[in-house]
Design a protein around this motif. Sequence first.
Motif, PDB file in Angstrom:
ATOM      1  N   UNK A  35     -65.289  22.962 111.052  1.00  0.00           N
ATOM      2  CA  UNK A  35     -64.440  21.842 111.410  1.00  0.00           C
ATOM      3  C   UNK A  35     -64.753  20.603 110.580  1.00  0.00           C
ATOM      4  N   UNK A  36     -66.004  20.448 110.145  1.00  0.00           N
ATOM      5  CA  UNK A  36     -66.347  19.273 109.356  1.00  0.00           C
ATOM      6  C   UNK A  36     -65.756  19.348 107.954  1.00  0.00           C
ATOM      7  N   UNK A  37     -65.654  20.547 107.403  1.00  0.00           N
ATOM      8  CA  UNK A  37     -65.160  20.687 106.053  1.00  0.00           C
ATOM      9  C   UNK A  37     -63.663  20.918 106.004  1.00  0.00           C
ATOM     10  N   UNK A  38     -63.046  21.361 107.084  1.00  0.00           N
ATOM     11  CA  UNK A  38     -61.621  21.656 107.044  1.00  0.00           C
ATOM     12  C   UNK A  38     -61.356  22.801 106.093  1.00  0.00           C
ATOM     13  N   UNK A  39     -60.231  22.736 105.393  1.00  0.00           N
ATOM     14  CA  UNK A  39     -59.905  23.816 104.471  1.00  0.00           C
ATOM     15  C   UNK A  39     -60.670  23.652 103.164  1.00  0.00           C
ATOM     16  N   UNK A  40     -60.913  24.781 102.535  1.00  0.00           N
ATOM     17  CA  UNK A  40     -61.616  24.795 101.262  1.00  0.00           C
ATOM     18  C   UNK A  40     -60.737  25.464 100.217  1.00  0.00           C
ATOM     19  N   UNK A  41     -60.790  24.937  99.002  1.00  0.00           N
ATOM     20  CA  UNK A  41     -60.042  25.487  97.887  1.00  0.00           C
ATOM     21  C   UNK A  41     -60.970  25.590  96.689  1.00  0.00           C
ATOM     22  N   UNK A  42     -60.732  26.604  95.874  1.00  0.00           N
ATOM     23  CA  UNK A  42     -61.450  26.797  94.620  1.00  0.00           C
ATOM     24  C   UNK A  42     -60.492  26.587  93.470  1.00  0.00           C
ATOM     25  N   UNK A  90     -59.666  37.451  84.570  1.00  0.00           N
ATOM     26  CA  UNK A  90     -61.054  37.656  84.968  1.00  0.00           C
ATOM     27  C   UNK A  90     -61.861  36.622  84.201  1.00  0.00           C
ATOM     28  N   UNK A  91     -62.962  36.178  84.799  1.00  0.00           N
ATOM     29  CA  UNK A  91     -63.723  35.101  84.171  1.00  0.00           C
ATOM     30  C   UNK A  91     -65.189  35.184  84.548  1.00  0.00           C
ATOM     31  N   UNK A  92     -66.008  34.566  83.715  1.00  0.00           N
ATOM     32  CA  UNK A  92     -67.429  34.385  84.006  1.00  0.00           C
ATOM     33  C   UNK A  92     -67.627  32.929  84.418  1.00  0.00           C
ATOM     34  N   UNK A  93     -68.111  32.707  85.647  1.00  0.00           N
ATOM     35  CA  UNK A  93     -68.341  31.346  86.138  1.00  0.00           C
ATOM     36  C   UNK A  93     -69.639  30.820  85.535  1.00  0.00           C
ATOM     37  N   UNK A  94     -69.529  29.682  84.874  1.00  0.00           N
ATOM     38  CA  UNK A  94     -70.683  29.042  84.233  1.00  0.00           C
ATOM     39  C   UNK A  94     -71.389  28.081  85.193  1.00  0.00           C
ATOM     40  N   UNK A  95     -70.589  27.229  85.884  1.00  0.00           N
ATOM     41  CA  UNK A  95     -71.199  26.236  86.765  1.00  0.00           C
ATOM     42  C   UNK A  95     -70.158  25.671  87.727  1.00  0.00           C
ATOM     43  N   UNK A  96     -70.661  25.058  88.786  1.00  0.00           N
ATOM     44  CA  UNK A  96     -69.827  24.259  89.675  1.00  0.00           C
ATOM     45  C   UNK A  96     -69.848  22.854  89.107  1.00  0.00           C
ATOM     46  N   UNK A  97     -68.700  22.390  88.603  1.00  0.00           N
ATOM     47  CA  UNK A  97     -68.648  21.143  87.840  1.00  0.00           C
ATOM     48  C   UNK A  97     -68.301  19.928  88.687  1.00  0.00           C
ATOM     49  N   UNK A  98     -67.478  20.122  89.727  1.00  0.00           N
ATOM     50  CA  UNK A  98     -66.991  18.961  90.484  1.00  0.00           C
ATOM     51  C   UNK A  98     -66.615  19.402  91.894  1.00  0.00           C
ATOM     52  N   UNK A  99     -66.855  18.521  92.870  1.00  0.00           N
ATOM     53  CA  UNK A  99     -66.413  18.743  94.252  1.00  0.00           C
ATOM     54  C   UNK A  99     -65.568  17.544  94.632  1.00  0.00           C
ATOM     55  N   UNK A 100     -64.387  17.809  95.150  1.00  0.00           N
ATOM     56  CA  UNK A 100     -63.441  16.750  95.505  1.00  0.00           C
ATOM     57  C   UNK A 100     -63.119  16.860  96.990  1.00  0.00           C
ATOM     58  N   UNK A 101     -63.410  15.799  97.736  1.00  0.00           N
ATOM     59  CA  UNK A 101     -63.062  15.742  99.153  1.00  0.00           C
ATOM     60  C   UNK A 101     -61.845  14.852  99.313  1.00  0.00           C
ATOM     61  N   UNK A 102     -60.816  15.402  99.952  1.00  0.00           N
ATOM     62  CA  UNK A 102     -59.600  14.640 100.256  1.00  0.00           C
ATOM     63  C   UNK A 102     -59.226  14.921 101.701  1.00  0.00           C
ATOM     64  N   UNK A 103     -59.456  13.937 102.559  1.00  0.00           N
ATOM     65  CA  UNK A 103     -59.156  14.135 103.974  1.00  0.00           C
ATOM     66  C   UNK A 103     -59.977  15.283 104.524  1.00  0.00           C
ATOM     67  N   UNK A 104     -59.294  16.280 105.099  1.00  0.00           N
ATOM     68  CA  UNK A 104     -60.004  17.426 105.675  1.00  0.00           C
ATOM     69  C   UNK A 104     -60.057  18.607 104.714  1.00  0.00           C
ATOM     70  N   UNK A 105     -59.796  18.368 103.422  1.00  0.00           N
ATOM     71  CA  UNK A 105     -59.843  19.444 102.427  1.00  0.00           C
ATOM     72  C   UNK A 105     -60.932  19.174 101.403  1.00  0.00           C
ATOM     73  N   UNK A 106     -61.656  20.218 101.050  1.00  0.00           N
ATOM     74  CA  UNK A 106     -62.671  20.140 100.001  1.00  0.00           C
ATOM     75  C   UNK A 106     -62.273  21.128  98.916  1.00  0.00           C
ATOM     76  N   UNK A 107     -62.285  20.647  97.661  1.00  0.00           N
ATOM     77  CA  UNK A 107     -61.973  21.497  96.523  1.00  0.00           C
ATOM     78  C   UNK A 107     -63.208  21.615  95.634  1.00  0.00           C
TER      79      UNK A 107
END
Length: 161
Positions: free
Chosen positions: A35-42, A95-112
Amino acid sequence: MSGPHVLLCLAKLAETLHPASTLADLINASGLPSPAMGSQRDRAILITPGNDLLTIRRVRPRQPPYWVLPGGGVEPGEDLQAALARELREEIAATAHVHSLLHILDRGDERQYFYLARARTWSAEALSAIDLKPGELAEILRADTDLFTLPDLRTAPTTRA
């Protein structure tokens, strides 16, 4: 204790119990929505072997066309990177190779979560002039910076203004 402080305490507890775990890992492993994070998107900042950026053009009624990074919603109980891999397959047959988590964006109840990744395979058109959304990421991408040298937020301390 407020919501952000509770999350910080839980994250520190998770780190103490298992140094490689994160709060997101615990939430995803539980299968329960947060509930604290709401929806999540990648989203993927998807770089081709030729160093081009793969994007998706969006056309909506009564709006000028704009561009977004490939990705989408994380389903309940789904691992963040597994969700990203699924979304890349669904949206651009990539298909891809993930190198790193570069950025986190919080907007209201959504985290990307924005991952930097190298595309292995894909099916999409290369385009030169785009209006990329969200603007915060467009600014990072337009800066003359080698993205692969930026800190990986999966391992860096998380401090957001």
